[in-house]
Structures are given as structure tokens and as C-alpha cells.
Design a protein around this motif. Structure first.
Motif, PDB file in Angstrom:
ATOM      1  N   UNK A  53      16.339 -23.915  10.400  1.00 33.75           N
ATOM      2  CA  UNK A  53      14.961 -23.439  10.539  1.00 33.75           C
ATOM      3  C   UNK A  53      14.914 -21.922  10.688  1.00 33.75           C
ATOM      4  N   UNK A  54      15.891 -21.358  11.376  1.00 38.26           N
ATOM      5  CA  UNK A  54      15.957 -19.895  11.515  1.00 38.26           C
ATOM      6  C   UNK A  54      16.184 -19.197  10.185  1.00 38.26           C
ATOM      7  N   UNK A  55      17.064 -19.753   9.372  1.00 36.94           N
ATOM      8  CA  UNK A  55      17.320 -19.168   8.048  1.00 36.94           C
ATOM      9  C   UNK A  55      16.074 -19.252   7.179  1.00 36.94           C
ATOM     10  N   UNK A  56      15.403 -20.388   7.195  1.00 34.35           N
ATOM     11  CA  UNK A  56      14.183 -20.533   6.398  1.00 34.35           C
ATOM     12  C   UNK A  56      13.073 -19.622   6.911  1.00 34.35           C
ATOM     13  N   UNK A  57      12.985 -19.459   8.217  1.00 34.64           N
ATOM     14  CA  UNK A  57      11.996 -18.539   8.778  1.00 34.64           C
ATOM     15  C   UNK A  57      12.271 -17.095   8.382  1.00 34.64           C
ATOM     16  N   UNK A  58      13.532 -16.689   8.438  1.00 44.27           N
ATOM     17  CA  UNK A  58      13.889 -15.325   8.030  1.00 44.27           C
ATOM     18  C   UNK A  58      13.646 -15.107   6.540  1.00 44.27           C
ATOM     19  N   UNK A 108       7.161 -29.238  10.571  1.00 42.87           N
ATOM     20  CA  UNK A 108       7.664 -28.125  11.378  1.00 42.87           C
ATOM     21  C   UNK A 108       8.172 -27.017  10.465  1.00 42.87           C
ATOM     22  N   UNK A 109       8.863 -27.389   9.395  1.00 45.77           N
ATOM     23  CA  UNK A 109       9.342 -26.400   8.426  1.00 45.77           C
ATOM     24  C   UNK A 109       8.181 -25.666   7.766  1.00 45.77           C
ATOM     25  N   UNK A 110       7.149 -26.404   7.377  1.00 43.61           N
ATOM     26  CA  UNK A 110       5.978 -25.770   6.757  1.00 43.61           C
ATOM     27  C   UNK A 110       5.312 -24.816   7.728  1.00 43.61           C
ATOM     28  N   UNK A 111       5.178 -25.219   8.984  1.00 46.07           N
ATOM     29  CA  UNK A 111       4.573 -24.347  10.000  1.00 46.07           C
ATOM     30  C   UNK A 111       5.398 -23.086  10.221  1.00 46.07           C
ATOM     31  N   UNK A 112       6.705 -23.249  10.333  1.00 44.97           N
ATOM     32  CA  UNK A 112       7.579 -22.091  10.566  1.00 44.97           C
ATOM     33  C   UNK A 112       7.531 -21.123   9.393  1.00 44.97           C
ATOM     34  N   UNK A 113       7.619 -21.642   8.173  1.00 47.66           N
ATOM     35  CA  UNK A 113       7.633 -20.746   7.014  1.00 47.66           C
ATOM     36  C   UNK A 113       6.282 -20.073   6.802  1.00 47.66           C
ATOM     37  N   UNK A 114       5.194 -20.786   7.051  1.00 49.21           N
ATOM     38  CA  UNK A 114       3.873 -20.160   6.890  1.00 49.21           C
ATOM     39  C   UNK A 114       3.642 -19.077   7.934  1.00 49.21           C
ATOM     40  N   UNK A 115       4.000 -19.349   9.186  1.00 47.13           N
ATOM     41  CA  UNK A 115       3.811 -18.342  10.230  1.00 47.13           C
ATOM     42  C   UNK A 115       4.746 -17.145  10.045  1.00 47.13           C
ATOM     43  N   UNK A 116       5.987 -17.419   9.681  1.00 50.83           N
ATOM     44  CA  UNK A 116       6.924 -16.313   9.445  1.00 50.83           C
ATOM     45  C   UNK A 116       6.508 -15.492   8.238  1.00 50.83           C
ATOM     46  N   UNK A 117       6.042 -16.151   7.194  1.00 51.87           N
ATOM     47  CA  UNK A 117       5.555 -15.428   6.022  1.00 51.87           C
ATOM     48  C   UNK A 117       4.340 -14.584   6.334  1.00 51.87           C
TER      49      UNK A 117
END
Length: 132
Positions: A53-58, A108-117
Motif C-alpha cells: 500500500x505504501x508503494x502504491x501510495x507513493x 482501501x487501495x482505491x482510497x489510498x491512491x486517490x488521496x495520495x494522488x
């Protein structure tokens, strides 16, 4: 470098597509680092989910930064669009490659990537020299 792009006709007009390219580059770097970490330490595959999840967020953050910097406006919008497109492409590829199922990790992945993006987009639009 611009003459090289003109020579080959490689000009990307879409800020989101540029962000997705950079997200893919950061994903490849992160996957390589995680592979080395998995091989060289006592970390097991079952404990990799937070790292993944950290890698996908970054990756989404970097892609959102690039996409908003290229657009020069609406940073959170272009960043979140990049994060959403990134996660949709990731889900399509993972479903087609490994026939993965829908679990609680997907939202959770969609939320993390959308917020990080979106956060990367806010940073990127402020780093842009051509703010409109």
C-alpha cells in the motif's frame, strides 16, 4: 530534449497520461525495492500488505504531482483523477493476470491512491511555473 521529442513526434498532451507514466515508473522502482527487501530480510510475503500500500501510495503521489504540474490548474482534481485511473488500471491488470477477487483491500487501495494522488496534485500545481 525537446528537439528529440519533435523528431519522433512523442508529445503527450494529456496531464493524466503523463502522471500515469510516472506512476508506472515509481511502481517499478517500488516493486524492485520490495523484492530486494523480501529477499534480503526476514520479512515474509504475508506481512507485505502495508508495504505494498505504501508503494502504491507513493506511486500515485508522484503521478498526481506530475499530472497537476503539467496541467497547472486544479491540482487535487488532476491528482485524484490520476490516482483513480492508476487504481483502476492496477485492478484490471491484477484481475487479468492473477484472477484476483474483490476483497476489503480493494476499496482501501482505491482510497489510498486517490488521496495520495490528490495530495500530490496539490503539491504539483503549486510547483508549477505556469499557474493559471
Amino acid at each position: 530534449m525537446s528537439s528529440f521529442s519533435r523528431l519522433l513526434g512523442l508529445r503527450n498532451a494529456s496531464p493524466v497520461a503523463s502522471g500515469l507514466y510516472w506512476s508506472g515508473i515509481w511502481l517499478a522502482i517500488g516493486a524492485l525495492v520490495l523484492s530486494i527487501l523480501l529477499m534480503g530480510s526476514s520479512l515474509s510475503e504475508s506481512n507485505m500488505l502495508p508495504w505494498v500500500f505504501g508503494v502504491h501510495g507513493c506511486s500515485a503521489l508522484a503521478g498526481g504531482f506530475v499530472s497537476a504540474k503539467r496541467s497547472g490548474r486544479k491540482g487535487w482534481y488532476f491528482g485524484m483523477a490520476n490516482g483513480l485511473m492508476y487504481s483502476i488500471l492496477l485492478l484490471i491488470i491484477s484481475f487479468l493476470a492473477t484472477d484476483s477477487s474483490w476483497t476489503m483491500a480493494v476499496p482501501i487501495l482505491i482510497l489510498i491512491t486517490c488521496l495520495a494522488g490528490a495530495f500530490g496534485g496539490m503539491l504539483g500545481v503549486n510547483a508549477s511555473s505556469n499557474s493559471r
